[in-house]
Scaffold this active site. Structure first.
Site, short mmCIF file in Angstrom:
data_model
loop_
_atom_site.label_atom_id
_atom_site.label_comp_id
_atom_site.label_asym_id
_atom_site.label_seq_id
_atom_site.Cartn_x
_atom_site.Cartn_y
_atom_site.Cartn_z
N LYS A 146 -18.66 -33.57 -28.41
CA LYS A 146 -19.63 -33.38 -29.51
C LYS A 146 -18.90 -33.02 -30.81
O LYS A 146 -19.23 -33.54 -31.89
CB LYS A 146 -20.64 -32.29 -29.14
N TYR A 157 -17.17 -31.52 -22.51
CA TYR A 157 -18.44 -31.99 -23.08
C TYR A 157 -18.56 -31.53 -24.54
O TYR A 157 -18.85 -32.31 -25.45
CB TYR A 157 -19.63 -31.46 -22.25
N SER A 197 -24.85 -30.37 -30.46
CA SER A 197 -25.24 -29.24 -29.61
C SER A 197 -24.69 -27.94 -30.17
O SER A 197 -23.60 -27.91 -30.77
CB SER A 197 -24.67 -29.47 -28.22
#
Ligand code: NAD
Ligand code: UD1
Length: 336
Positions: A152, A148, A124
């Site tokens: 990643k 989050y 992302s």
């Protein structure tokens, strides 16, 4: 090729499954349906006119994964499976680390045992965090600002370490910008559970009457109209990006990151205007304060994906809003 899609029943995965089937590949999906519905898989099969293989289980179940790889039919993997809600990751960080990191290490162990060593990973733009510059280039440092995003960035690092271990792995890391829209049939699309976190599904639910108004998170940013600016990429273009990545995998023992975005930004009000055009009705809106953790503006520099993968986004924001509206208006409650 036969491609395993972890998390393939979800939003980006279902559109990629369709693109792969249409391109003549065989598709195997593993998804625990924690954030999706098996109905998406039925509709993908109906649209493609071909069937896929579906297994409902958690990617952290390495034994079951091992059995899936055992017959030697899988050539490559696209790893979508993961939890993705930023706010939830702040409230429940352990769940995010356990799921996102655990699923990846389980998958890599099963792949290594089966000697399947090509993987495309769903990363992302959030890995960049606040880098100062609004246009993100792959060479910028990773600086995620929430759990989050940390998962990643950590998974990217894990892939780099595994590539460097010399076991022959080839990793393509795709950093998505803001995926929006739906297949142009309107049969599959984004079906968030509960209140949508992201702009376009929220706007779509206002348009269809499920919510009274859009809350605009701040209009005092240093942007042309004061609202946040992002790079919205049509999910069908994103799906095509996975096919391009699979066709141009890095050399053995390499992990290479690519931005998948359009290369320009649109404001919240640009998106609202495009959606109003698509649905032919006004979107009531009210400006409230900024959302914690939001940046003023960011967009992709997609030059590397164009040069090395031969991929570029082709669809417009108007296309994305028209397709999102077709999906939302024909399926006001999503898949349920
Ligand atoms: P999604 O939630 O629709 O799809 C993810 C799928 O993974 C879901 O179907 C879920 O049930 C499944 N899943 C989660 N954990 C699992 C596990 N342990 N085992 C098996 N299945 C599991 O999300 P999406 O929008 O399709 O995103 C796909 C991937 O792309 C995610 O990794 C996400 O972080 C990443 N990504 C998404 C966006 C976005 O805005 N949609 C942006 C950047 C990156
Ligand atoms: C968010 C996540 C990011 C994730 C991305 C996936 C945060 C802080 N960031 O990014 O980690 O990778 O989704 O697509 O959650 N907006 C409103 N009202 C709304 C919703 C959004 O005004 O109800 C605004 C936001 O302030 C932002 C823009 O719309 O300016 C886009 O928001 P969103 O769709 O949530 O995407 P990102 O903030 O880019």
């Amino acid at each position: 090729m036969a491609i395993l899609l972890t998390g393939g029943a979800g939003y980006v995965g279902s559109h990629t499954a369709l693109a792969l089937l249409r391109a003549g590949h065989d598709v195997v999906v593993v998804d625990n349906l924690e954030n999706s519905s098996a109905e998406s898989m039925h509709r993908v099969e109906e649209l493609a006119g071909r069937s896929l293989t579906f297994g409902q289980f958690d990617v952290r179940d390495t034994d079951r994964l091992g059995k899936l790889f055992a017959d030697g039919s899988i050539d490559a993997v696209v790893h979508f499976a993961g939890l993705k809600a930023v706010g939830e990751s702040v409230a429940e960080p352990l769940r995010y680390y356990a799921n996102n990191i655990g699923a990846t290490t389980s998958l890599l162990a099963a792949m290594d045992a089966a000697e399947v060593r090509q993987l495309v990973f769903s990363s992302s733009a959030t890995v960049y965090g606040d880098g100062g510059e609004p246009e993100y280039v792959e060479s910028m440092p990773r600086n995620p600002v929430n759990p989050y995003g940390q998962t990643k960035a950590m998974i990217e690092r894990i892939l780099e370490d595994v590539a460097a271990s010399g076991r022959g792995f080839r990793f393509s890391i795709l950093r998505y910008f803001n995926p929006v829209g739906a297949d142009e049939s309107g049969r599959i699309g984004e079906d968030p559970r509960g209140v949508p976190n992201n702009l376009v599904p929220f706007v779509a639910q206002v348009a269809v009457g499920r919510r009274p108004e859009l809350l605009v998170f701040g209009d005092d940013y240093e942007t042309a109209d004061g609202t946040g600016v992002r790079d919205y990429i049509h999910v069908a273009d994103l799906a095509d990006g996975h096919l391009a990545a699979l066709a141009s995998m890095p050399a053995a023992d390499r992990a290479v990151a690519y931005n998948l975005g359009v290369g320009r930004g649109w404001s919240v009000l640009d998106v609202v205007t495009a959606f109003e055009k698509a649905c032919g009705r006004p979107i009531p809106r009210r400006v409230i304060g900024r959302r914690a953790g939001d940046l003023a503006a960011c967009w992709a520099n997609p030059a590397k994906a164009r040069a090395e993968l031969g991929w570029t986004a082709r669809r417009s924001l108007d296309d994305a809003c028209a397709d999102a509206w077709r999906w939302q208006s024909a399926n006001p409650s999503g898949y349920s």
